[in-house]
Design a protein around this motif. Structure first.
Motif, short mmCIF file in Angstrom:
data_model
loop_
_atom_site.label_atom_id
_atom_site.label_comp_id
_atom_site.label_asym_id
_atom_site.label_seq_id
_atom_site.Cartn_x
_atom_site.Cartn_y
_atom_site.Cartn_z
N GLN A 111 0.84 -1.19 0.00
CA GLN A 111 0.00 0.00 0.00
C GLN A 111 0.88 1.25 0.00
O GLN A 111 2.09 1.18 0.22
CB GLN A 111 -0.92 0.03 1.23
CG GLN A 111 -1.86 -1.16 1.32
CD GLN A 111 -2.65 -1.16 2.62
OE1 GLN A 111 -2.11 -0.83 3.67
NE2 GLN A 111 -3.92 -1.52 2.54
N ARG A 112 0.25 2.37 -0.24
CA ARG A 112 0.91 3.67 -0.11
C ARG A 112 0.14 4.46 0.93
O ARG A 112 -1.04 4.75 0.74
CB ARG A 112 0.94 4.41 -1.44
CG ARG A 112 1.55 5.81 -1.34
CD ARG A 112 1.64 6.48 -2.70
NE ARG A 112 2.11 7.85 -2.55
CZ ARG A 112 1.29 8.91 -2.50
NH1 ARG A 112 -0.02 8.74 -2.58
NH2 ARG A 112 1.79 10.12 -2.35
N GLY A 113 0.80 4.81 2.01
CA GLY A 113 0.13 5.50 3.10
C GLY A 113 -0.52 6.79 2.63
O GLY A 113 0.14 7.67 2.08
N GLY A 114 -1.83 6.90 2.83
CA GLY A 114 -2.53 8.13 2.50
C GLY A 114 -2.84 8.35 1.04
O GLY A 114 -3.23 9.45 0.65
N GLY A 115 -2.67 7.35 0.20
CA GLY A 115 -2.96 7.58 -1.21
C GLY A 115 -2.82 6.34 -2.06
O GLY A 115 -2.64 5.23 -1.56
N PHE A 116 -2.91 6.54 -3.36
CA PHE A 116 -2.82 5.44 -4.30
C PHE A 116 -1.48 5.47 -5.03
O PHE A 116 -0.69 6.41 -4.90
CB PHE A 116 -3.97 5.50 -5.31
CG PHE A 116 -4.01 6.76 -6.13
CD1 PHE A 116 -3.21 6.89 -7.26
CD2 PHE A 116 -4.85 7.81 -5.79
CE1 PHE A 116 -3.24 8.04 -8.03
CE2 PHE A 116 -4.89 8.97 -6.55
CZ PHE A 116 -4.08 9.08 -7.67
#
Length: 247
Positions: A111-116
């Protein structure tokens, strides 16, 4: 009055073009090459950060279905160290840097913290439970993506076979354009084994805990810093224009 509305329409059109441009703007490219990671064992749910991405080790989905929430999920290994895999496991060939190995039918969430983010390519290999296996492709790497709009997309690719010394090899998977354009909020990476009947299974009856994989060099595209606030500002401007037109 007509001139007033015409100008508002022109402004709205320009704002829409600006929003579209922001959505289509090139993102910052990066590679999660794992080289900054120290060799490490990760149990279920444990995380590490690399290349702007968060990696979370996961044990076998079957084991989780039994209510078990502990166990080995994966490891960071050093391809430059021939003893990195221990005395039994056979290290893949073709990689002299750090890489992540998923063990025992497990997986890893990215995942990417806080976004895509978007995924363009990665390197991968079969991670043989024992050495000395006959040459050939034993299964596939499986990508299960969740996108920003909540949809699910799956891709799979065959593992490469072995080199002249009998070691399974790393190969590069360049994702198709449709997948590379997706805005990913989560990517689950796992392995499956061919069943000889056209299928590919994780937690195979004939070889439990043998669907293992190695990954490295995830080539990703990340949104440019500040693009999200700009997009929100553009949308807010459009909303304000609509309210003025309604008055």
């Amino acid at each position: 009055m007509n001139v007033h509305f015409t100008r508002i329409k022109q402004l709205a059109g320009c704002a829409l073009v600006g929003v579209a441009a922001m959505l289509a703007a090139p993102a910052h490219a990066g590679v999660a090459n794992l080289d900054s990671q120290a060799p490490m064992v990760y149990n279920h749910g444990e995380k590490f950060l690399d290349g702007g991405l968060n990696f979370t080790a996961q044990i076998s989905a079957y084991v989780q279905s039994l209510g078990i929430t502990d166990g080995l999920g994966g490891t960071i290994l050093d391809g430059s160290n021939p003893n990195s895999c221990g005395a039994i496991i056979d290290c893949p060939a073709g990689n002299t840097s750090k890489y992540y190995a998923g063990w025992n039918d497990g997986s890893v969430d990215v995942q990417r913290g806080g976004g895509f983010y978007s995924l363009n390519s990665l390197r991968f290999s079969f991670f043989a439970p024992v050495g000395g296996q006959p040459d050939g492709s034993y299964g596939q790497l499986v990508l299960k993506a969740t996108t920003a709009d909540g949809s699910s997309v799956t891709r799979s690719a065959d593992f490469a076979g072995q080199d002249g010394n009998g070691h399974f090899m790393f190969s590069t998977w360049k994702l198709d354009a449709e997948f590379a354009a997706l805005h990913l909020t989560n990517l689950n990476i796992s392995a499956c084994l061919f069943d000889g009947n056209g299928g590919c299974q994780n937690m195979a009856d004939w070889a439990p805990y043998a669907a293992q994989f190695a990954i490295d060099d995830l080539d990703v595209a990340l949104p440019l810093p500040g693009s999200a606030p700009l997009l929100l500002a553009g949308l807010a401007g459009l909303a304000a224009m609509r309210r003025r037109r309604a008055q």
